[in-house]
Design a protein around this motif. Structure first.
Motif, PDB file in Angstrom:
ATOM      1  N   ALA A  72      -1.019 -13.330  -1.248  1.00  0.00           N
ATOM      2  CA  ALA A  72      -0.499 -13.138  -2.605  1.00  0.00           C
ATOM      3  C   ALA A  72       0.211 -11.803  -2.798  1.00  0.00           C
ATOM      4  CB  ALA A  72      -1.636 -13.274  -3.613  1.00  0.00           C
ATOM      5  N   VAL A  73      -0.065 -10.812  -1.971  1.00  0.00           N
ATOM      6  CA  VAL A  73       0.639  -9.528  -2.073  1.00  0.00           C
ATOM      7  C   VAL A  73       2.067  -9.681  -1.554  1.00  0.00           C
ATOM      8  CG1 VAL A  73       0.712  -7.154  -1.224  1.00  0.00           C
ATOM      9  CG2 VAL A  73      -1.458  -8.145  -1.934  1.00  0.00           C
ATOM     10  N   HIS A  74       2.256 -10.462  -0.509  1.00  0.00           N
ATOM     11  CA  HIS A  74       3.571 -10.622   0.102  1.00  0.00           C
ATOM     12  C   HIS A  74       4.450 -11.625  -0.641  1.00  0.00           C
ATOM     13  CE1 HIS A  74       1.390  -8.795   3.504  1.00  0.00           C
ATOM     14  NE2 HIS A  74       2.572  -8.299   3.811  1.00  0.00           N
ATOM     15  N   GLN A  75       3.881 -12.687  -1.166  1.00  0.00           N
ATOM     16  CA  GLN A  75       4.656 -13.782  -1.742  1.00  0.00           C
ATOM     17  C   GLN A  75       5.643 -13.359  -2.837  1.00  0.00           C
ATOM     18  OE1 GLN A  75       1.457 -16.450  -2.700  1.00  0.00           O
ATOM     19  NE2 GLN A  75       1.422 -17.305  -0.643  1.00  0.00           N
ATOM     20  N   CYS A  83      10.605  -7.063   5.878  1.00  0.00           N
ATOM     21  CA  CYS A  83       9.339  -6.446   6.290  1.00  0.00           C
ATOM     22  C   CYS A  83       9.448  -4.930   6.419  1.00  0.00           C
ATOM     23  CB  CYS A  83       8.863  -7.055   7.599  1.00  0.00           C
ATOM     24  SG  CYS A  83       8.616  -8.844   7.496  1.00  0.00           S
ATOM     25  N   ALA A  84      10.533  -4.455   7.042  1.00  0.00           N
ATOM     26  CA  ALA A  84      10.697  -3.018   7.278  1.00  0.00           C
ATOM     27  C   ALA A  84      10.928  -2.226   5.996  1.00  0.00           C
ATOM     28  CB  ALA A  84      11.830  -2.768   8.265  1.00  0.00           C
ATOM     29  N   ASP A  85      11.157  -2.911   4.865  1.00  0.00           N
ATOM     30  CA  ASP A  85      11.257  -2.195   3.599  1.00  0.00           C
ATOM     31  C   ASP A  85       9.918  -1.548   3.237  1.00  0.00           C
ATOM     32  OD1 ASP A  85      13.949  -2.842   3.219  1.00  0.00           O
ATOM     33  OD2 ASP A  85      13.456  -4.686   2.127  1.00  0.00           O
ATOM     34  N   HIS A  90       8.338   2.417  13.115  1.00  0.00           N
ATOM     35  CA  HIS A  90       8.421   3.632  13.928  1.00  0.00           C
ATOM     36  C   HIS A  90       7.765   4.824  13.243  1.00  0.00           C
ATOM     37  CE1 HIS A  90      10.892   2.059  17.199  1.00  0.00           C
ATOM     38  NE2 HIS A  90      11.455   1.305  16.287  1.00  0.00           N
ATOM     39  N   GLU A  91       7.183   4.597  12.074  1.00  0.00           N
ATOM     40  CA  GLU A  91       6.528   5.674  11.331  1.00  0.00           C
ATOM     41  C   GLU A  91       5.091   5.358  10.962  1.00  0.00           C
ATOM     42  OE1 GLU A  91       9.119   6.285   7.997  1.00  0.00           O
ATOM     43  OE2 GLU A  91      10.855   6.497   9.306  1.00  0.00           O
ATOM     44  N   MET A  92       4.710   4.072  11.010  1.00  0.00           N
ATOM     45  CA  MET A  92       3.360   3.665  10.618  1.00  0.00           C
ATOM     46  C   MET A  92       2.543   3.294  11.851  1.00  0.00           C
ATOM     47  SD  MET A  92       4.211   1.349   7.275  1.00  0.00           S
ATOM     48  CE  MET A  92       2.511   1.264   6.691  1.00  0.00           C
ATOM     49  N   ASN A  93       1.251   3.361  11.692  1.00  0.00           N
ATOM     50  CA  ASN A  93       0.327   3.004  12.760  1.00  0.00           C
ATOM     51  C   ASN A  93      -0.343   1.677  12.471  1.00  0.00           C
ATOM     52  OD1 ASN A  93       0.802   5.398  14.174  1.00  0.00           O
ATOM     53  ND2 ASN A  93      -0.770   6.488  13.028  1.00  0.00           N
ATOM     54  N   VAL A  94      -0.879   1.064  13.512  1.00  0.00           N
ATOM     55  CA  VAL A  94      -1.659  -0.153  13.365  1.00  0.00           C
ATOM     56  C   VAL A  94      -2.776   0.135  12.360  1.00  0.00           C
ATOM     57  CG1 VAL A  94      -3.169  -1.788  14.557  1.00  0.00           C
ATOM     58  CG2 VAL A  94      -1.139  -0.883  15.720  1.00  0.00           C
ATOM     59  N   LYS A  97      -1.480   0.545   5.770  1.00  0.00           N
ATOM     60  CA  LYS A  97      -0.967  -0.412   4.796  1.00  0.00           C
ATOM     61  C   LYS A  97      -0.130   0.349   3.777  1.00  0.00           C
ATOM     62  CE  LYS A  97      -4.514  -3.688   5.451  1.00  0.00           C
ATOM     63  NZ  LYS A  97      -5.678  -4.310   5.231  1.00  0.00           N
ATOM     64  N   PRO A  98       1.068  -0.153   3.490  1.00  0.00           N
ATOM     65  CA  PRO A  98       1.866   0.500   2.461  1.00  0.00           C
ATOM     66  C   PRO A  98       1.189   0.323   1.112  1.00  0.00           C
ATOM     67  CG  PRO A  98       2.935  -1.513   3.218  1.00  0.00           C
ATOM     68  CD  PRO A  98       1.716  -1.313   4.055  1.00  0.00           C
ATOM     69  N   THR A  99       1.474   1.218   0.205  1.00  0.00           N
ATOM     70  CA  THR A  99       0.883   1.128  -1.122  1.00  0.00           C
ATOM     71  C   THR A  99       1.930   0.689  -2.128  1.00  0.00           C
ATOM     72  OG1 THR A  99       1.345   3.449  -1.551  1.00  0.00           O
ATOM     73  CG2 THR A  99      -0.814   2.917  -0.624  1.00  0.00           C
ATOM     74  N   CYS A 100       1.483   0.073  -3.199  1.00  0.00           N
ATOM     75  CA  CYS A 100       2.397  -0.406  -4.232  1.00  0.00           C
ATOM     76  C   CYS A 100       3.199   0.742  -4.834  1.00  0.00           C
ATOM     77  CB  CYS A 100       1.625  -1.117  -5.337  1.00  0.00           C
ATOM     78  SG  CYS A 100       0.777  -2.614  -4.782  1.00  0.00           S
TER      79      CYS A 100
END
Length: 115
Positions: A72-75, A83-85, A90-94, A97-100
């Motif tokens: 529901a967060v992605h939809q 996705c890369a938005d 190349h800047e995030m790690n496994v 999670k991006p924040t709203c």
């Protein structure tokens, strides 16, 4: 070394792998994790980034599904974002999670939007 000790070490190693949630460690860069699967070509045509990011977006969807098929967060972002938005490989790690509030300045969080 005794056969019992070797068997115990082998068994412990197998158990650790079986109980491991992922072979990729949190803290590892997303791009590095994907490159381990198939080199830079895992995401980029001929290993080079596309000008518009569309090829990479298609690669994300081929493995992870479309935004509409996700949770529901992605939809709500389907048809508006790639996705890369939000996920900067190349800047995030496994595990990151991006924040709203990266885009929304109204105080929303993933938890508040799912209620």
């Amino acid at each position: 070394m005794s056969k019992k000790l070797l068997s115990a070490i082998f068994g412990a190693a197998i158990a650790a792998l079986a109980l491991s949630p992922s072979v990729f460690a949190e803290g590892q860069e997303l791009a590095e994790m994907h490159a381990e699967m198939d080199g830079c070509e895992a995401c980029h045509a001929d290993g080079s980034p596309s000008a518009d990011g569309e090829y990479e977006f298609e690669q994300c969807q081929s493995c992870h599904g479309t935004l509409d098929e996700m949770d529901a967060v992605h939809q709500p972002h389907d048809g508006m974002l790639m996705c890369a938005d939000c996920h900067a490989p190349h800047e995030m790690n496994v595990g990151d999670k991006p924040t709203c509030d990266s885009c929304h300045d109204d105080g929303r969080t993933a938890e508040s939007t799912l209620k």
